[in-house]
Design a protein around this motif. Structure first.
Motif, PDB file in Angstrom:
ATOM      1  N   SER A 225       0.802  -1.213   0.000  1.00  9.32           N
ATOM      2  CA  SER A 225       0.000   0.000   0.000  1.00  9.32           C
ATOM      3  C   SER A 225       0.846   1.279   0.000  1.00  9.32           C
ATOM      4  O   SER A 225       0.299   2.369  -0.079  1.00  9.32           O
ATOM      5  N   SER A 226       2.178   1.143   0.114  1.00  6.16           N
ATOM      6  CA  SER A 226       2.947   2.390   0.089  1.00  6.16           C
ATOM      7  C   SER A 226       3.701   2.522  -1.236  1.00  6.16           C
ATOM      8  O   SER A 226       4.628   1.770  -1.519  1.00  6.16           O
ATOM      9  N   GLU A 227       3.243   3.477  -2.021  1.00  2.00           N
ATOM     10  CA  GLU A 227       3.762   3.619  -3.380  1.00  2.00           C
ATOM     11  C   GLU A 227       5.224   4.008  -3.415  1.00  2.00           C
ATOM     12  O   GLU A 227       5.933   3.714  -4.370  1.00  2.00           O
ATOM     13  N   SER A 228       5.708   4.673  -2.365  1.00  2.00           N
ATOM     14  CA  SER A 228       7.085   5.129  -2.381  1.00  2.00           C
ATOM     15  C   SER A 228       8.062   3.984  -2.123  1.00  2.00           C
ATOM     16  O   SER A 228       9.263   4.155  -2.239  1.00  2.00           O
ATOM     17  N   LEU A 229       7.540   2.795  -1.741  1.00  2.00           N
ATOM     18  CA  LEU A 229       8.433   1.669  -1.441  1.00  2.00           C
ATOM     19  C   LEU A 229       8.255   0.522  -2.433  1.00  2.00           C
ATOM     20  O   LEU A 229       8.675  -0.593  -2.193  1.00  2.00           O
ATOM     21  N   THR A 230       7.639   0.812  -3.564  1.00  2.00           N
ATOM     22  CA  THR A 230       7.375  -0.241  -4.533  1.00  2.00           C
ATOM     23  C   THR A 230       8.680  -0.697  -5.192  1.00  2.00           C
ATOM     24  O   THR A 230       9.667   0.034  -5.199  1.00  2.00           O
ATOM     25  N   THR A 231       8.686  -1.941  -5.681  1.00  4.92           N
ATOM     26  CA  THR A 231       9.879  -2.440  -6.374  1.00  4.92           C
ATOM     27  C   THR A 231       9.547  -2.724  -7.839  1.00  4.92           C
ATOM     28  O   THR A 231       8.381  -2.868  -8.206  1.00  4.92           O
ATOM     29  N   LEU A 232      10.597  -2.833  -8.632  1.00  4.15           N
ATOM     30  CA  LEU A 232      10.425  -3.026 -10.065  1.00  4.15           C
ATOM     31  C   LEU A 232       9.670  -4.321 -10.376  1.00  4.15           C
ATOM     32  O   LEU A 232       8.774  -4.344 -11.224  1.00  4.15           O
ATOM     33  N   GLN A 233      10.045  -5.400  -9.669  1.00  3.33           N
ATOM     34  CA  GLN A 233       9.388  -6.685  -9.923  1.00  3.33           C
ATOM     35  C   GLN A 233       7.904  -6.610  -9.579  1.00  3.33           C
ATOM     36  O   GLN A 233       7.065  -7.191 -10.268  1.00  3.33           O
ATOM     37  N   TYR A 234       7.585  -5.909  -8.508  1.00  3.65           N
ATOM     38  CA  TYR A 234       6.193  -5.792  -8.098  1.00  3.65           C
ATOM     39  C   TYR A 234       5.398  -5.006  -9.132  1.00  3.65           C
ATOM     40  O   TYR A 234       4.262  -5.364  -9.465  1.00  3.65           O
ATOM     41  N   GLU A 235       6.013  -3.939  -9.651  1.00  4.47           N
ATOM     42  CA  GLU A 235       5.334  -3.148 -10.686  1.00  4.47           C
ATOM     43  C   GLU A 235       5.085  -4.004 -11.926  1.00  4.47           C
ATOM     44  O   GLU A 235       4.001  -3.971 -12.511  1.00  4.47           O
ATOM     45  N   GLU A 266       0.476  -5.176 -25.075  1.00  2.00           N
ATOM     46  CA  GLU A 266       1.525  -6.202 -25.099  1.00  2.00           C
ATOM     47  C   GLU A 266       2.942  -5.630 -25.148  1.00  2.00           C
ATOM     48  O   GLU A 266       3.813  -6.026 -24.372  1.00  2.00           O
ATOM     49  N   SER A 267       3.166  -4.659 -26.036  1.00  2.00           N
ATOM     50  CA  SER A 267       4.531  -4.161 -26.234  1.00  2.00           C
ATOM     51  C   SER A 267       5.061  -3.477 -24.993  1.00  2.00           C
ATOM     52  O   SER A 267       6.244  -3.574 -24.683  1.00  2.00           O
ATOM     53  N   ILE A 268       4.150  -2.796 -24.268  1.00  2.00           N
ATOM     54  CA  ILE A 268       4.578  -2.125 -23.035  1.00  2.00           C
ATOM     55  C   ILE A 268       5.010  -3.166 -22.012  1.00  2.00           C
ATOM     56  O   ILE A 268       6.053  -3.045 -21.373  1.00  2.00           O
ATOM     57  N   LYS A 269       4.216  -4.229 -21.911  1.00  2.00           N
ATOM     58  CA  LYS A 269       4.564  -5.303 -20.981  1.00  2.00           C
ATOM     59  C   LYS A 269       5.931  -5.887 -21.315  1.00  2.00           C
ATOM     60  O   LYS A 269       6.752  -6.130 -20.438  1.00  2.00           O
ATOM     61  N   MET A 270       6.143  -6.101 -22.604  1.00  2.03           N
ATOM     62  CA  MET A 270       7.401  -6.717 -23.013  1.00  2.03           C
ATOM     63  C   MET A 270       8.578  -5.782 -22.734  1.00  2.03           C
ATOM     64  O   MET A 270       9.641  -6.211 -22.316  1.00  2.03           O
ATOM     65  N   ALA A 271       8.352  -4.487 -22.949  1.00  2.00           N
ATOM     66  CA  ALA A 271       9.424  -3.519 -22.696  1.00  2.00           C
ATOM     67  C   ALA A 271       9.782  -3.503 -21.212  1.00  2.00           C
ATOM     68  O   ALA A 271      10.966  -3.472 -20.844  1.00  2.00           O
ATOM     69  N   ILE A 272       8.768  -3.552 -20.355  1.00  2.00           N
ATOM     70  CA  ILE A 272       9.064  -3.564 -18.913  1.00  2.00           C
ATOM     71  C   ILE A 272       9.804  -4.859 -18.555  1.00  2.00           C
ATOM     72  O   ILE A 272      10.759  -4.849 -17.779  1.00  2.00           O
ATOM     73  N   THR A 273       9.361  -5.971 -19.135  1.00  2.00           N
ATOM     74  CA  THR A 273      10.046  -7.233 -18.876  1.00  2.00           C
ATOM     75  C   THR A 273      11.535  -7.118 -19.203  1.00  2.00           C
ATOM     76  O   THR A 273      12.393  -7.566 -18.448  1.00  2.00           O
ATOM     77  N   ILE A 274      11.837  -6.501 -20.335  1.00  2.00           N
ATOM     78  CA  ILE A 274      13.244  -6.356 -20.741  1.00  2.00           C
ATOM     79  C   ILE A 274      13.993  -5.467 -19.741  1.00  2.00           C
ATOM     80  O   ILE A 274      15.093  -5.807 -19.294  1.00  2.00           O
ATOM     81  N   ILE A 275      13.368  -4.342 -19.367  1.00  2.00           N
ATOM     82  CA  ILE A 275      14.024  -3.428 -18.424  1.00  2.00           C
ATOM     83  C   ILE A 275      14.341  -4.134 -17.110  1.00  2.00           C
ATOM     84  O   ILE A 275      15.391  -3.934 -16.514  1.00  2.00           O
ATOM     85  N   VAL A 276      13.431  -4.998 -16.680  1.00  2.00           N
ATOM     86  CA  VAL A 276      13.624  -5.701 -15.419  1.00  2.00           C
ATOM     87  C   VAL A 276      14.733  -6.756 -15.541  1.00  2.00           C
ATOM     88  O   VAL A 276      15.451  -7.034 -14.594  1.00  2.00           O
ATOM     89  N   THR A 277      14.882  -7.324 -16.731  1.00  2.00           N
ATOM     90  CA  THR A 277      15.829  -8.426 -16.923  1.00  2.00           C
ATOM     91  C   THR A 277      17.245  -7.961 -17.237  1.00  2.00           C
ATOM     92  O   THR A 277      18.220  -8.633 -16.895  1.00  2.00           O
ATOM     93  N   VAL A 278      17.360  -6.794 -17.902  1.00  2.00           N
ATOM     94  CA  VAL A 278      18.673  -6.352 -18.400  1.00  2.00           C
ATOM     95  C   VAL A 278      19.766  -6.271 -17.324  1.00  2.00           C
ATOM     96  O   VAL A 278      20.882  -6.746 -17.554  1.00  2.00           O
TER      97      VAL A 278
ATOM     98  N   HIS B 142      17.415 -19.285 -15.036  1.00  2.00           N
ATOM     99  CA  HIS B 142      17.463 -19.413 -13.577  1.00  2.00           C
ATOM    100  C   HIS B 142      17.560 -18.050 -12.908  1.00  2.00           C
ATOM    101  O   HIS B 142      17.078 -17.859 -11.801  1.00  2.00           O
ATOM    102  N   PHE B 143      18.206 -17.111 -13.583  1.00  2.00           N
ATOM    103  CA  PHE B 143      18.483 -15.833 -12.944  1.00  2.00           C
ATOM    104  C   PHE B 143      17.377 -14.800 -13.133  1.00  2.00           C
ATOM    105  O   PHE B 143      17.416 -13.751 -12.523  1.00  2.00           O
ATOM    106  N   VAL B 144      16.434 -15.068 -13.974  1.00  2.00           N
ATOM    107  CA  VAL B 144      15.326 -14.109 -14.079  1.00  2.00           C
ATOM    108  C   VAL B 144      14.274 -14.477 -13.031  1.00  2.00           C
ATOM    109  O   VAL B 144      14.186 -15.618 -12.597  1.00  2.00           O
ATOM    110  N   SER B 145      13.521 -13.480 -12.608  1.00  2.00           N
ATOM    111  CA  SER B 145      12.545 -13.714 -11.544  1.00  2.00           C
ATOM    112  C   SER B 145      11.381 -14.546 -12.073  1.00  2.00           C
ATOM    113  O   SER B 145      11.169 -14.653 -13.282  1.00  2.00           O
ATOM    114  N   TRP B 146      10.610 -15.104 -11.143  1.00  3.01           N
ATOM    115  CA  TRP B 146       9.414 -15.829 -11.564  1.00  3.01           C
ATOM    116  C   TRP B 146       8.384 -14.893 -12.181  1.00  3.01           C
ATOM    117  O   TRP B 146       7.558 -15.313 -12.988  1.00  3.01           O
TER     118      TRP B 146
END
Lengths: 302, 327
Positions: A225-235, A266-278, B142-146
């Motif tokens: 519930s606290s937006e200032s403590l959110t993490t990238l994976q959660y977003e 779809e493309s936005i989701k994929m872009a965020i996925t890439i940002i999170v993985t890079v 393995h290294f990417v999150s679920w």
């Protein structure tokens, strides 16, 4: 088999065998890597064009638009900062605690050795479970704090034992001669053990950093519930679950109020996925030679 | 051992059983003073572990109370095994237990067979650069999150332009795209295969290391005897990694019920709840989500107790049959 097989078709059957093995392994490689390339291609493709489908590993209408768009999401910027912060803090503190504990229980002359290592080892088998842990965090006042990302994971028994089995391989004479020079145990740890244990420390820091970077459930459970403590994976989780009417929304009702409910293309989701993985892809090649060693070490000794 | 022989003056108290004589007590305190840094370096973390790993076990008492967050421990109302009774009579519980056991057994089997197969195949590859390349790629997931992995799996299985449907249609196996994520009876398989995709390469590392430890003279002898490559795998490689397999098997059986819930949480949706709800999700939804903390704790206790019992049982069986033990 026997002699006939040897005389007739040894090279032939060998060659077929080699070819089969090669093809199967190649197939595994393709199955592993293709989804990543596909996601990358879609993230770099025009979002309206993507709906037509048929994109494989190359974008059809190349554009940076999807990436430019996601940098306007405030949640992602905050998430990036918090994720980076928790990765750095969690890794450093975790490394410090694990190596220190490993050093003390590697010392056979340490009186508390047996107690400390048993006390640690037990945590690998029994855990209190989801709800008792949740209540504890609540009672400790850690709800909606940054500390809840760091504090519970500072000591990990597994990491301690991996480093400890590495320290066991360092000749004890080195510690002894340092002692003769008047060094106390902390100085020995800091000056002798830490520099020599670098390969093990590299492995553990990779494990810790990846664990911190990839964590999302603690955000969901404690800081949803606290937006200032959110993490990238959660977003990313919220964005990905927004179309599937996923289980996420189901359990979340009493815990947090979800903020992202609009369906993202779809493309936005994929872009965020890439940002999170890079970030993981960036550190991966450098640490690869260490983690193979560390993984083997941990499994054999623990 | 080595420390004891090198420093004779600091005989550790735990080696020979310390007797409670004044002398031994004196010796303890003298060593304690000498080792003050070791104590300073470990005791704070011991307290840490106590708070974050052992205090939750104290929370197990909640399962036997009618726990109210506002009250102190002494003001709670005790109800005995009432929550467990409710639990064992709940259909949702049986469903969750079934799902947990099904997905964990499937995961256990797949998590053994695929990494071993992959390690053996990699070991048979002669081109060393391709071997290294394949291995490097195989660890990647393995290294990417679920979260990311579940997103990718959902994308690959989706009905609009998902790879799997495209390939199946292209090959003519199906005419209509299959809604993979909406079919309950496919869920267990999807979770298991996602796990295989993500972890096979990583789990193969240990087996590869074990294979590397097998003496090359065994293979040479087999070759001289005219054994085919398959026979060499069967008679040398597999027996060579047997101890590794056993140790890992015991460890995974102990974790049979602790399969986690990330995959099920992220891949599941309302259409497949009957197949995706595992014990942890059950406690999350019906315990935490409804503020029934005591009930949820009862679920968690059940989970932990069964896991530990399984671990000891399996370890006992292995000890008797193979004389190898982990605990």
């Amino acid at each position: 088999m026997g002699k006939t097989a040897l005389a007739h078709g040894k090279s032939w059957s060998d060659r077929i065998f080699d070819a089969l093995v090669f093809i199967i392994v190649l197939l595994v490689v393709v199955i592993t890597i293709y989804p990543f390339l596909n996601v990358l291609a879609i993230s770099l493709n025009d979002s309206i064009d993507s709906v037509r489908g048929g994109i494989t590993i190359f974008p059809r209408h190349f554009t940076w638009d999807n990436y430019i768009k996601i940098f306007t999401f405030s949640g992602l910027i905050t998430g990036f900062k918090i994720s980076a912060l928790r990765t750095i803090a969690g890794t450093l503190l975790g490394l410090f605690s694990a190596s220190m504990l490993a050093f003390t229980i590697s010392r056979e002359d340490f009186q508390g050795r047996k107690f400390v290592s048993t006390f640690l080892a037990l945590t690998m088998y029994v855990s209190g479970g989801l709800i008792p842990t949740y209540i504890l965090m609540k009672d400790l006042g850690l709800m909606n704090t940054f500390a809840v990302y760091i504090l519970p994971g500072i000591v990990s028994a597994f990491n301690v034992f991996v480093i400890r089995s590495f320290i066991d391989g360092i000749p004890y004479a080195l510690q002894e001669s340092a002692k003769l020079d008047g060094a106390n145990d902390f100085t020995i740890y800091w000056r002798v053990i830490l520099p020599l244990a670098k390969p093990a420390l590299a492995t553990i820091s990779l494990f810790l950093a990846v664990g911190q970077w990839n964590a999302w459930f603690d955000t969901y459970l404690y800081n949803g519930s606290s937006e200032s403590l959110t993490t990238l994976q959660y977003e990313l989780m919220k964005v990905l679950q927004s179309t599937t009417a996923g289980s996420g929304g189901d359990y979340r009702t009493n815990l947090v109020t979800s903020t992202v409910n609009q369906v993202s293309p779809e493309s936005i989701k994929m872009a965020i996925t890439i940002i999170v993985t890079v970030p993981i892809l960036l550190v991966y090649p450098f640490l690869q030679k260490y983690f193979v060693k560390g993984m083997t070490l941990g499994a054999v000794k623990s | 051992m080595k420390a004891a022989t090198i420093i004779p003056d600091s005989t550790p108290g735990n080696r020979e059983k310390p007797q409670k004589t004044p002398q031994s007590r004196k010796r303890f305190w003298r060593t304690f003073k000498n080792q003050k840094y070791l104590y300073l370096m470990s005791l704070p973390f011991v307290i840490w572990v106590f708070v974050f790993s052992y205090l939750p076990l104290w929370g197990w008492t909640m399962a036997f109370q009618k726990y109210k967050p506002a009250r102190s421990f002494f003001e709670q109302e005790w109800v005995g095994f009432e929550h467990f009774k409710t639990l064992f009579h709940d259909d949702q519980f049986l469903l969750s237990l079934r799902n947990t056991l099904a997905m964990s057994s499937m995961g256990l089997i797949a998590g053994f067979v695929f990494p071993i197969l992959f390690a053996i195949l990699l070991n048979e590859i002669r081109l060393s650069f391709f071997k290294r390349f394949a291995q490097t790629i195989s660890y990647l997931p393995h290294f990417v999150s679920w979260v990311v992995a579940a997103g990718i799996v959902t994308k690959m299985l989706s009905t609009d332009n998902g790879l799997v449907n495209d390939v199946l249609m292209g090959l003519g196996f199906i005419h209509q795209p299959i809604q993979f994520m909406a079919q309950g009876h496919l869920f267990w398989g999807i979770v298991t295969l996602s796990d295989v995709w993500k972890e096979t390469g990583w789990n193969a590392i240990i087996y590869l290391a074990a294979i590397a430890g097998i003496g090359p003279e065994l293979y040479e002898a087999a070759r001289v005897d005219g054994a085919s490559r398959l026979r060499q795998i069967w008679h040398i490689t597999l027996p060579g990694i047997r101890p590794t397999i056993i140790v890992l098997l015991i460890m995974s059986v102990g974790n049979l019920l602790n399969i986690g819930f990330e995959k099920q949480f992220l891949l599941g949706n309302n259409l497949v709840t009957d197949y995706s709800q595992v014990l942890d999700l059950y406690s999350l939804k019906y315990g935490l989500g409804m503020a029934r903390y005591s009930f949820g704790t009862a679920i968690n206790i059940f989970n932990s107790v069964i896991s530990v019992a399984l671990l000891f049982t399996i370890n006992g069986i292995f000890k008797r049959t193979t004389k190898e033990s982990l605990l």
